[in-house]
Design a protein around this motif. Structure first.
Motif, PDB file in Angstrom:
ATOM      1  N   ARG A 102     -64.620  -2.564 -53.357  1.00 61.82           N
ATOM      2  CA  ARG A 102     -65.051  -3.899 -52.918  1.00 61.82           C
ATOM      3  C   ARG A 102     -66.294  -3.837 -52.029  1.00 61.82           C
ATOM      4  N   PHE A 103     -66.922  -2.656 -51.969  1.00 62.62           N
ATOM      5  CA  PHE A 103     -68.171  -2.501 -51.215  1.00 62.62           C
ATOM      6  C   PHE A 103     -69.155  -3.605 -51.626  1.00 62.62           C
ATOM      7  N   PRO A 104     -69.875  -4.194 -50.648  1.00 59.04           N
ATOM      8  CA  PRO A 104     -69.994  -3.818 -49.232  1.00 59.04           C
ATOM      9  C   PRO A 104     -68.922  -4.403 -48.330  1.00 59.04           C
ATOM     10  N   ASN A 105     -67.955  -5.097 -48.908  1.00 53.15           N
ATOM     11  CA  ASN A 105     -66.847  -5.636 -48.126  1.00 53.15           C
ATOM     12  C   ASN A 105     -65.749  -4.580 -47.991  1.00 53.15           C
ATOM     13  N   ASP A 106     -64.907  -4.744 -46.987  1.00 51.10           N
ATOM     14  CA  ASP A 106     -63.697  -3.937 -46.799  1.00 51.10           C
ATOM     15  C   ASP A 106     -63.978  -2.445 -46.663  1.00 51.10           C
ATOM     16  N   VAL A 107     -65.099  -2.096 -46.081  1.00 54.10           N
ATOM     17  CA  VAL A 107     -65.363  -0.695 -45.742  1.00 54.10           C
ATOM     18  C   VAL A 107     -64.826  -0.448 -44.332  1.00 54.10           C
ATOM     19  N   PRO A 108     -63.956   0.562 -44.139  1.00 57.57           N
ATOM     20  CA  PRO A 108     -63.386   0.809 -42.799  1.00 57.57           C
ATOM     21  C   PRO A 108     -64.489   1.054 -41.768  1.00 57.57           C
ATOM     22  N   HIS A 109     -64.379   0.371 -40.636  1.00 63.09           N
ATOM     23  CA  HIS A 109     -65.384   0.536 -39.594  1.00 63.09           C
ATOM     24  C   HIS A 109     -65.084   1.721 -38.680  1.00 63.09           C
ATOM     25  N   ASN A 110     -63.817   2.041 -38.508  1.00 61.05           N
ATOM     26  CA  ASN A 110     -63.436   3.142 -37.620  1.00 61.05           C
ATOM     27  C   ASN A 110     -63.275   4.413 -38.452  1.00 61.05           C
ATOM     28  N   GLN A 185     -70.081 -10.930 -60.541  1.00 64.83           N
ATOM     29  CA  GLN A 185     -71.238 -11.651 -61.072  1.00 64.83           C
ATOM     30  C   GLN A 185     -72.502 -11.065 -60.465  1.00 64.83           C
ATOM     31  N   LYS A 186     -73.493 -10.924 -61.303  1.00 67.75           N
ATOM     32  CA  LYS A 186     -74.758 -10.410 -60.789  1.00 67.75           C
ATOM     33  C   LYS A 186     -75.399 -11.436 -59.876  1.00 67.75           C
ATOM     34  N   ALA A 187     -75.821 -10.964 -58.719  1.00 68.45           N
ATOM     35  CA  ALA A 187     -76.509 -11.857 -57.793  1.00 68.45           C
ATOM     36  C   ALA A 187     -77.878 -12.216 -58.349  1.00 68.45           C
ATOM     37  N   ALA A 188     -78.401 -13.312 -57.859  1.00 68.91           N
ATOM     38  CA  ALA A 188     -79.732 -13.734 -58.304  1.00 68.91           C
ATOM     39  C   ALA A 188     -80.760 -12.683 -57.907  1.00 68.91           C
ATOM     40  N   GLY A 587     -87.469  -9.755 -46.181  1.00 63.74           N
ATOM     41  CA  GLY A 587     -86.277 -10.547 -46.473  1.00 63.74           C
ATOM     42  C   GLY A 587     -85.309  -9.920 -47.452  1.00 63.74           C
ATOM     43  N   LYS A 588     -85.608  -8.734 -47.950  1.00 66.56           N
ATOM     44  CA  LYS A 588     -84.733  -8.079 -48.917  1.00 66.56           C
ATOM     45  C   LYS A 588     -83.806  -7.093 -48.203  1.00 66.56           C
ATOM     46  N   LYS A 589     -82.646  -6.870 -48.806  1.00 65.31           N
ATOM     47  CA  LYS A 589     -81.740  -5.827 -48.351  1.00 65.31           C
ATOM     48  C   LYS A 589     -81.989  -4.579 -49.200  1.00 65.31           C
ATOM     49  N   ALA A 590     -81.998  -3.432 -48.560  1.00 64.95           N
ATOM     50  CA  ALA A 590     -82.210  -2.174 -49.265  1.00 64.95           C
ATOM     51  C   ALA A 590     -80.860  -1.548 -49.595  1.00 64.95           C
ATOM     52  N   ARG A 591     -80.679  -1.203 -50.851  1.00 68.66           N
ATOM     53  CA  ARG A 591     -79.466  -0.487 -51.270  1.00 68.66           C
ATOM     54  C   ARG A 591     -79.891   0.825 -51.916  1.00 68.66           C
ATOM     55  N   GLY A 695     -81.942   6.665 -56.068  1.00 68.57           N
ATOM     56  CA  GLY A 695     -82.998   5.663 -56.045  1.00 68.57           C
ATOM     57  C   GLY A 695     -82.739   4.571 -55.026  1.00 68.57           C
ATOM     58  N   LEU A 696     -83.456   3.492 -55.216  1.00 73.54           N
ATOM     59  CA  LEU A 696     -83.489   2.415 -54.239  1.00 73.54           C
ATOM     60  C   LEU A 696     -83.578   1.078 -54.957  1.00 73.54           C
ATOM     61  N   MET A 697     -82.746   0.141 -54.504  1.00 78.10           N
ATOM     62  CA  MET A 697     -82.841  -1.248 -54.963  1.00 78.10           C
ATOM     63  C   MET A 697     -83.212  -2.127 -53.774  1.00 78.10           C
ATOM     64  N   PHE A 698     -83.972  -3.172 -54.041  1.00 80.49           N
ATOM     65  CA  PHE A 698     -84.213  -4.209 -53.053  1.00 80.49           C
ATOM     66  C   PHE A 698     -83.496  -5.468 -53.533  1.00 80.49           C
ATOM     67  N   ARG A 699     -82.522  -5.920 -52.761  1.00 81.34           N
ATOM     68  CA  ARG A 699     -81.642  -7.010 -53.183  1.00 81.34           C
ATOM     69  C   ARG A 699     -81.900  -8.258 -52.346  1.00 81.34           C
ATOM     70  N   ASP A 700     -81.769  -9.410 -52.997  1.00 84.50           N
ATOM     71  CA  ASP A 700     -81.794 -10.662 -52.239  1.00 84.50           C
ATOM     72  C   ASP A 700     -80.508 -10.828 -51.450  1.00 84.50           C
ATOM     73  N   ASP A 701     -79.406 -10.313 -51.982  1.00 81.25           N
ATOM     74  CA  ASP A 701     -78.150 -10.241 -51.247  1.00 81.25           C
ATOM     75  C   ASP A 701     -77.408  -9.010 -51.747  1.00 81.25           C
ATOM     76  N   VAL A 702     -76.345  -8.646 -51.072  1.00 79.89           N
ATOM     77  CA  VAL A 702     -75.642  -7.411 -51.402  1.00 79.89           C
ATOM     78  C   VAL A 702     -74.352  -7.670 -52.153  1.00 79.89           C
ATOM     79  N   GLN A 703     -74.092  -8.897 -52.544  1.00 77.27           N
ATOM     80  CA  GLN A 703     -72.926  -9.182 -53.371  1.00 77.27           C
ATOM     81  C   GLN A 703     -73.295  -8.973 -54.839  1.00 77.27           C
ATOM     82  N   GLY A 704     -72.362  -9.282 -55.728  1.00 77.08           N
ATOM     83  CA  GLY A 704     -72.641  -9.062 -57.139  1.00 77.08           C
ATOM     84  C   GLY A 704     -72.385  -7.620 -57.525  1.00 77.08           C
ATOM     85  N   ALA A 705     -72.899  -7.223 -58.694  1.00 74.56           N
ATOM     86  CA  ALA A 705     -72.667  -5.878 -59.210  1.00 74.56           C
ATOM     87  C   ALA A 705     -73.209  -4.834 -58.238  1.00 74.56           C
ATOM     88  N   HIS A 706     -72.488  -3.720 -58.127  1.00 74.30           N
ATOM     89  CA  HIS A 706     -72.956  -2.654 -57.240  1.00 74.30           C
ATOM     90  C   HIS A 706     -74.338  -2.161 -57.664  1.00 74.30           C
TER      91      HIS A 706
END
Length: 875
Positions: A102-110, A185-188, A587-591, A695-706
């Motif tokens: 479920r990344f980037p959600n539900d990743v243990p912080h501790n 769903q793929k993010a925009a 304004g992009k997120k780097a993945r 490699g590297l992706m630049f995302r408008d958001d980090v949801q959608g397909a990994h």
């Protein structure tokens, strides 16, 4: 790479040239198809468009119209074939499921608490017993094959893709693993689509590519080498008609004819190769290429087990045996050794005689000296050529082998022989600049490479300095273009003493070595004279090439380096030269992503993706890695998140890891530099894996397909043996990405950021400063040289505007170049408009429509496809 039948079947497709079609699609965004007799419905073509857009591509109108005339089976094959090639180029052909699904959600912080739970479970949890964490019964499951006992109340089986304890892939049929979440769903993705166009003639395009590669003036990158060998292998002897009279790079000669020797009749190949082979090294390169080995003759890196007692005496292992080190308990350690030999393919007797005949036709002294340069290889190869069986027929070859073996066929000591380099080194030791110049004039290439050294030896002696400059001027027409470009950039930086000197030794990967720069500065007058000579020669060379009316140059190319040492460049979807700087989209997120796969019967291998954070002074600020899944800023915000650490990558699906980086949040929390770090933690070397890329992706958001192919900005293969790979550095203050493509030697295993931070904080700033010093020429300045030599008008694109300078009536190239460098506003043409005639364009992004038949260099394709590579501008 597995190709779809599009490249081997269909009524409009030839049964030959499978790889050729694929590489021309990758390199030039071209698809070749003849006119069909049918008319597919518009709805069918719309589905084609939708599928292609998922990769970030679109069909040109003329290609779309051509494909619409294909029969339904052929069109389906074409569609899937294009998809497979482009998806492979971007990395979207592989399954990408991280440890935490479920990344980037539900990743243990501790991460520390999670590690303690894993350790306790590993050592203390037994089957059938209550969970040692929650004390529940009936909630534990034994996973296969690792046999760890996990509790589904303590570890979320819906989020894990592998064993929560050891992070190895496990049997998915276990009740612990809940059904996989539905497809995301793929993010925009707000990125312009890249255009694929209809190719005119595959043979003509392949011919132009082969000729351009043959005319290269420097060694090719691994990706170019693969394509060059594919073209030679598929066209066979037909390709010989396309080969120019001169092939400047000796390795390219070996690649061409060595590949042909594997596929074609040897006599025909050697007859065509003979005019291009002028030295003994050419012959051994040819045999290496024929044997499937590297013709650069750099040696193979292998590992041998050395007993610990012996290893402790080696300086290279001094950091391995600190107190509590893992290696203190081991009986041996792996030591890297360079082997100067390769597995030789079968050499039939007629082929051996032909090769010995080539050697016999060379000048005796030159033959012997050249063989001594690669003595280890020739001693090894002599076991397969059996030169003394033919010592009467080829006496010069037999003599040369006696020298390199240091004994004759009867066992007596071999003859002595003094080489050119021995005499040269003696002149250097005597500080005899005149003798040094006399020798160097015999070998202009060596003079160019040692020009700086010769000037330093001649320092204080005006007659000797003048002799060095005079020799340089007379030999300049014989210097290779890449060497001239290197000197043109280097010499102006030698007016002042430097702090650090960086060396780029030959090897399969780039490992820049640093040392204090103890060279005294060069005199201003000497540098000015040499630079003027170099520019005059470069302009003369470039002016002999085809001219154009307009020459369009993108100002953004000032941050893109001219390729150098391409032999060590990573195979990548975008041929970004080492040392280049790219803007980071605001304004992009780097993945960042990493994917690798073990061979079917290979050793378990653990690769790790991390991001290390540093401040302005390169002080360590934090890390996001397998041992710190989230990195928090001083205000508690999460600036980076890891998708988890998988510790194996079983065939055929492999494993993927991701790290999300919020550049803006990191900058606000005092981070200046974010360094991507790829570690070979344990297992097989990078180069022995089934595949490994990152490699590297630049995302408008980090949801959608990994993994979203549309957002991939960089995708590159991992090479080399082991250690630490430092591909890129984010400068968050300047919003820039520095492409280093650099390997830092590390231990055989257990590499991570913690063990590498000293190397990272030393190497990265030194490399950034090295390339920022203008010691390497940029693509912008190279394009200016071409424009001054070949165009009537140069158009500069930058800041959303176009500016143009036209050549004055009767203006020479040097004067035009001087005006182009100044860009005096009074000289600039008013309201420049591009003509409809074909032009030359050197662009960072090909996001502009260009006239038909234009020649285009573009780092990143778009509305236009690149027709030439950066290296073609150096030839």
């Amino acid at each position: 790479m597995r190709l779809h039948p599009f490249f081997a079947m269909g009524p409009t497709m030839s049964v030959d040239f499978k790889e050729t079609r694929a590489l021309l699609l990758r390199r030039q965004s071209s698809v070749f198809a003849v006119e069909g007799a049918e008319r597919q419905p518009e709805a069918c073509m719309q589905l084609f468009d939708i599928d292609l857009a998922k990769l970030g591509y679109a069909l040109s109108q003329r290609l779309r119209a051509r494909l619409q005339t294909q029969a339904a089976p052929a069109l389906s094959a074409i569609q899937e074939g294009i998809w497979n090639v482009l998806a492979t180029q971007l990395g979207g052909h592989r399954q990408h499921t991280p440890l935490f699904r479920r990344f980037p959600n539900d990743v243990p912080h501790n991460t520390e608490r999670l590690w303690i739970d894993r350790v306790l479970t590993h050592f203390m949890q037994a089957p059938g017993q209550p969970c040692l964490h929650c004390a529940r019964t009936g909630t534990t499951h034994v996973l296969k094959p690792c046999q760890h006992v996990v509790c589904d109340a303590c570890f979320d089986g819906g989020n894990y893709s592998a064993c929560p304890i050891c992070h190895r892939h496990a049997d998915r049929d276990s009740p612990f693993f809940l059904p996989a979440p539905g497809p995301k769903q793929k993010a925009a993705a707000h990125a312009p689509l890249k255009l694929i166009d209809l190719g005119a003639s595959m043979d003509d395009t392949a011919q132009a590519l082969v000729r351009a590669m043959c005319e290269r003036k420097q060694a090719m990158s691994p990706a170019d080498t693969d394509d060059f060998k594919a073209l030679a292998g598929e066209y066979g002897l037909r390709l010989l008609a396309w080969v120019p009279d001169q092939i400047p790079v000796r390795e390219n000669i070996a690649l061409l004819f060595g590949t042909l020797l594997q596929k074609c009749e040897p006599a025909a190949v050697l007859a065509a190769a003979a005019p291009h082979i002028g030295s003994a090294t050419d012959v051994i390169r040819l045999i290496a290429a024929y044997s499937g080995a590297d013709p650069s003759l750099q040696g193979q890196e292998v590992y041998r087990q050395v007993p610990v007692e012996q290893a402790r005496r080696y300086v290279r292992f001094k950091d391995w045996f600190v107190p509590d080190s893992y290696w203190n308990e081991q009986p041996s350690v792996p030591m890297r050794v360079s082997i100067k030999r390769f597995k030789v393919a079968k050499l039939a007797r007629p082929l051996r005689r032909a090769l010995l005949g080539l050697l016999e036709g060379m000048h005796p002294n030159a033959l012997t000296e050249d063989m001594l340069r690669h003595r280890s290889y020739w001693v090894w190869l002599g076991q397969f050529l059996h030169p003394h069986e033919y010592h009467k027929r080829f006496p010069q070859v037999a003599f040369a082998f006696s020298v390199i073996r240091k004994k004759g066929p009867d066992g007596t000591p071999g003859p002595q022989f003094e080489t050119f380099y021995a005499g040269l080194e003696q002149a250097v030791m005597r500080k005899d600049a005149m003798a040094m110049v006399t020798l160097l004039r015999q070998r202009p290439g060596e003079l160019a490479r040692r020009f700086d050294h010769a000037l330093r030896v001649a320092a204080g002696d005006s007659a000797a300095s003048s002799a060095v400059l005079d020799a340089f001027a007379k030999c300049a027409p014989q210097f290779a273009t890449p060497v001239l470009l290197t000197l043109r950039a280097l010499l102006p930086t030698r007016l002042h003493a430097g702090e650090t000197r960086i060396y780029w030794p030959k090897g399969s990967v780039a490992t820049g070595f640093m040392a204090p720069d103890q060279r005294p500065p060069l005199p201003q007058e000497t540098v000015n004279q040499a630079v003027a000579l170099i520019e005059r020669e470069l302009l003369a060379r470039f002016s002999s090439k085809p001219t154009v009316g307009d020459w369009l140059i993108d100002a953004a190319l000032a941050d893109i380096m001219v390729p150098f040492n391409e032999r060590t460049a990573s195979r990548s979807a975008i041929q970004l030269p080492r040392g280049s700087v790219l803007p980071v989209p605001p304004g992009k997120k780097a993945r960042l992503f990493l994917h690798w796969c073990q061979p079917e019967n290979g050793q378990r291998s653990d690769l790790d993706l991390s991001v290390a954070f540093y401040d302005d002074q390169w002080r360590f600020r934090g890390v996001c890695s397998y041992y710190q899944l989230t990195c928090k800023g001083s205000d508690g915000s999460i600036i980076a998140t890891s998708a988890g650490d998988l510790t194996d990558a079983p065939f055929p699906d492999g494993a993927s890891e991701f790290v999300d980086l919020d550049c803006e949040l990191a900058r606000q929390n005092g981070v200046r530099y974010a360094v991507a770090v790829l570690n070979n933690y344990s297992g097989m070397p990078f180069e022995d894996l089934e595949h490994a890329f990152a490699g590297l992706m630049f995302r408008d958001d980090v949801q959608g397909a990994h993994f979203d192919p549309r957002t991939v900005a960089l995708r590159f293969d991992l090479a080399g043996t082991n250690g630490v790979f430092l591909p890129m550095v984010f400068d968050l203050r300047e919003n820039q990405l520095h492409w280093l493509d650099l390997y830092a030697p590390g231990g055989f295993e257990f590499n991570n950021v913690a063990t590498s931070t000293a190397a990272i904080s030393a190497v990265c700033p030194a490399m950034i400063a090295y390339f920022a010093s203008s010691i390497r020429m940029s693509m912008f300045h190279l394009a200016l040289l071409h424009g001054a030599a070949r165009a009537q008008r140069v158009i500069l694109r930058g800041d959303g505007t176009l500016r143009a300078l036209s050549r004055h009536e009767g203006e020479d190239n040097a004067s035009f170049l001087a005006r182009l460098r100044k860009w005096n506003p009074q000289d600039v043409d008013s309201a420049p408009v591009m003509h409809e005639a074909p032009l030359f364009a050197a662009l960072l992004d090909a996001d502009i429509a260009l006239p038909e038949n234009s020649i285009v260099y573009a780092l990143r394709p778009g509305l236009s496809a690149a027709t030439i590579a950066a290296s073609d501008l150096i030839s």
